[in-house]
Design a protein around this motif. Sequence first.
Motif, PDB file in Angstrom:
ATOM      1  N   PRO A  49       7.625  -6.406  -8.483  1.00  0.00           N
ATOM      2  CA  PRO A  49       8.401  -5.165  -8.531  1.00  0.00           C
ATOM      3  C   PRO A  49       7.648  -3.958  -7.985  1.00  0.00           C
ATOM      4  CG  PRO A  49       7.777  -5.877 -10.743  1.00  0.00           C
ATOM      5  CD  PRO A  49       7.450  -7.004  -9.816  1.00  0.00           C
ATOM      6  N   LEU A  50       6.317  -3.984  -8.041  1.00  0.00           N
ATOM      7  CA  LEU A  50       5.531  -2.932  -7.398  1.00  0.00           C
ATOM      8  C   LEU A  50       5.777  -2.946  -5.897  1.00  0.00           C
ATOM      9  CD1 LEU A  50       3.291  -0.814  -7.022  1.00  0.00           C
ATOM     10  CD2 LEU A  50       1.627  -2.685  -7.177  1.00  0.00           C
ATOM     11  N   TYR A  51       5.735  -4.129  -5.294  1.00  0.00           N
ATOM     12  CA  TYR A  51       5.954  -4.229  -3.856  1.00  0.00           C
ATOM     13  C   TYR A  51       7.371  -3.798  -3.486  1.00  0.00           C
ATOM     14  CZ  TYR A  51       1.712  -7.072  -4.231  1.00  0.00           C
ATOM     15  OH  TYR A  51       0.445  -7.516  -4.509  1.00  0.00           O
ATOM     16  N   MET A  52       8.337  -4.144  -4.318  1.00  0.00           N
ATOM     17  CA  MET A  52       9.706  -3.718  -4.063  1.00  0.00           C
ATOM     18  C   MET A  52       9.810  -2.191  -4.118  1.00  0.00           C
ATOM     19  SD  MET A  52      11.668  -6.691  -6.274  1.00  0.00           S
ATOM     20  CE  MET A  52      13.321  -6.114  -5.885  1.00  0.00           C
ATOM     21  N   GLY A  53       9.045  -1.577  -5.021  1.00  0.00           N
ATOM     22  CA  GLY A  53       9.025  -0.123  -5.090  1.00  0.00           C
ATOM     23  C   GLY A  53       8.358   0.505  -3.883  1.00  0.00           C
ATOM     24  N   LEU A  54       7.287  -0.114  -3.404  1.00  0.00           N
ATOM     25  CA  LEU A  54       6.598   0.417  -2.222  1.00  0.00           C
ATOM     26  C   LEU A  54       7.483   0.365  -0.985  1.00  0.00           C
ATOM     27  CD1 LEU A  54       3.066  -1.102  -2.861  1.00  0.00           C
ATOM     28  CD2 LEU A  54       3.601   1.343  -2.730  1.00  0.00           C
ATOM     29  N   ALA A  55       8.376  -0.616  -0.944  1.00  0.00           N
ATOM     30  CA  ALA A  55       9.280  -0.736   0.205  1.00  0.00           C
ATOM     31  C   ALA A  55      10.201   0.470   0.331  1.00  0.00           C
ATOM     32  CB  ALA A  55      10.109  -2.014   0.083  1.00  0.00           C
ATOM     33  N   LYS A  56      10.378   1.224  -0.753  1.00  0.00           N
ATOM     34  CA  LYS A  56      11.286   2.370  -0.748  1.00  0.00           C
ATOM     35  C   LYS A  56      10.555   3.688  -0.514  1.00  0.00           C
ATOM     36  CE  LYS A  56      14.220  -0.055  -4.090  1.00  0.00           C
ATOM     37  NZ  LYS A  56      14.763  -0.047  -5.477  1.00  0.00           N
ATOM     38  N   GLN A  57       9.242   3.637  -0.331  1.00  0.00           N
ATOM     39  CA  GLN A  57       8.459   4.854  -0.168  1.00  0.00           C
ATOM     40  C   GLN A  57       8.376   5.284   1.293  1.00  0.00           C
ATOM     41  OE1 GLN A  57       7.238   6.383  -3.091  1.00  0.00           O
ATOM     42  NE2 GLN A  57       8.547   4.753  -3.912  1.00  0.00           N
ATOM     43  N   ASP A  58       8.159   6.565   1.480  1.00  0.00           N
ATOM     44  CA  ASP A  58       7.911   7.113   2.820  1.00  0.00           C
ATOM     45  C   ASP A  58       6.402   7.199   2.991  1.00  0.00           C
ATOM     46  OD1 ASP A  58       7.981   8.359   5.253  1.00  0.00           O
ATOM     47  OD2 ASP A  58       8.553  10.327   4.469  1.00  0.00           O
ATOM     48  N   LEU A  59       5.831   6.195   3.643  1.00  0.00           N
ATOM     49  CA  LEU A  59       4.389   6.089   3.776  1.00  0.00           C
ATOM     50  C   LEU A  59       3.982   6.056   5.251  1.00  0.00           C
ATOM     51  CD1 LEU A  59       3.751   3.444   0.975  1.00  0.00           C
ATOM     52  CD2 LEU A  59       3.132   5.872   0.901  1.00  0.00           C
ATOM     53  N   PRO A  60       2.735   6.393   5.561  1.00  0.00           N
ATOM     54  CA  PRO A  60       2.256   6.334   6.953  1.00  0.00           C
ATOM     55  C   PRO A  60       1.971   4.882   7.354  1.00  0.00           C
ATOM     56  CG  PRO A  60       0.477   7.023   5.498  1.00  0.00           C
ATOM     57  CD  PRO A  60       1.705   6.923   4.641  1.00  0.00           C
ATOM     58  N   TRP A  61       3.046   4.160   7.636  1.00  0.00           N
ATOM     59  CA  TRP A  61       2.956   2.708   7.825  1.00  0.00           C
ATOM     60  C   TRP A  61       1.991   2.307   8.925  1.00  0.00           C
ATOM     61  CZ3 TRP A  61       4.608   0.742   3.653  1.00  0.00           C
ATOM     62  CH2 TRP A  61       5.712   1.268   2.982  1.00  0.00           C
ATOM     63  N   ASP A  62       1.888   3.133   9.972  1.00  0.00           N
ATOM     64  CA  ASP A  62       1.021   2.766  11.091  1.00  0.00           C
ATOM     65  C   ASP A  62      -0.457   2.948  10.772  1.00  0.00           C
ATOM     66  OD1 ASP A  62       1.350   5.556  10.977  1.00  0.00           O
ATOM     67  OD2 ASP A  62       0.905   5.780  13.103  1.00  0.00           O
ATOM     68  N   LYS A  63      -0.754   3.448   9.578  1.00  0.00           N
ATOM     69  CA  LYS A  63      -2.147   3.664   9.181  1.00  0.00           C
ATOM     70  C   LYS A  63      -2.556   2.769   8.003  1.00  0.00           C
ATOM     71  CE  LYS A  63      -2.359   8.425  10.844  1.00  0.00           C
ATOM     72  NZ  LYS A  63      -1.062   8.374  11.558  1.00  0.00           N
ATOM     73  N   ILE A  64      -1.688   1.833   7.639  1.00  0.00           N
ATOM     74  CA  ILE A  64      -1.954   0.954   6.500  1.00  0.00           C
ATOM     75  C   ILE A  64      -2.273  -0.454   7.003  1.00  0.00           C
ATOM     76  CG2 ILE A  64      -0.998  -0.075   4.403  1.00  0.00           C
ATOM     77  CD1 ILE A  64       0.810   2.404   4.176  1.00  0.00           C
ATOM     78  N   TYR A  65      -3.319  -1.046   6.457  1.00  0.00           N
ATOM     79  CA  TYR A  65      -3.732  -2.404   6.797  1.00  0.00           C
ATOM     80  C   TYR A  65      -3.669  -3.250   5.524  1.00  0.00           C
ATOM     81  CZ  TYR A  65      -5.337  -0.528  11.231  1.00  0.00           C
ATOM     82  OH  TYR A  65      -5.376   0.082  12.464  1.00  0.00           O
ATOM     83  N   ILE A  66      -2.980  -4.384   5.620  1.00  0.00           N
ATOM     84  CA  ILE A  66      -2.706  -5.222   4.460  1.00  0.00           C
ATOM     85  C   ILE A  66      -3.486  -6.534   4.526  1.00  0.00           C
ATOM     86  CG2 ILE A  66      -0.929  -6.481   3.182  1.00  0.00           C
ATOM     87  CD1 ILE A  66      -0.603  -3.458   2.953  1.00  0.00           C
TER      88      ILE A  66
END
Length: 249
Positions: A49-66
């Motif tokens: 559910p944390l990941y599902m919540g992160l999917a709804k956030q406005d984040l700097p996606w091009d600067k995140i490495y998973i």
Amino acid sequence: MTAPLIEILADKPALVQRALTLTVEAIHAAVADHGYCTLALAGGSTPKPLYMGLAKQDLPWDKIYIFWGDERYVPVDHPDSNAGMAKAAWLDQVPIPPDHILLTPTLEGDPAASASQYEAMVRAIFGRLQGTSSDQVPEFDLILLGMGDDGHTASLFPHTDALAVSDRLITVGYKGSDPRITFTAPLINHSRGVMFLVAGADKQTALAQVFAPDGDDQSYPSRLIRPQGTLRWLLDQQAVGDLDLGHLS
């Protein structure tokens, strides 16, 4: 190592909401500090559910490495895959660059070779991001961890060889005869931040031993996690029960 930061939340939904807030804050803080965020994910049911919540956030996606702190030795489309779960719940829903998602290799047929391959991938990414040689130990911005009812974390299981590995960043951890690819304790401990998410009454016995002054690291491997940065434990009330954590404050 500084003392752990322990928060006790009323229930699992409250724990997830707090984890969401802290993860978003960590991402923004890392990007503001050095231009990117390196985030290692946990598997299991609690983070979904944390990941599902992160999917709804406005984040700097091009600067995140998973990355993944551990992975079962199955294809990504297998129902037991940690990466498969995170992709379905989060990563496939957002515009993160595909080459920023460092999937654990699990198709080699040789877990040790896969662990070495993933270590090389991790070192190469950090070498490019930090502009340093790839032989330096990577410093993750945030590593998310869970804890099993036996006290294991990532795929560092009690009384297994993986607990003693100090000359590699990534190794093979075994749950019985089941191989998994896992970060080693030294790699986790080199991070800027570690956050445990622990929920459920079945965790009470292990938590008591993990936080005991004289507990055994080999029997309860979560005790091995002592990062140079921040160590945070998010616990729900069921996991804590009547455990007294006053000696840690």
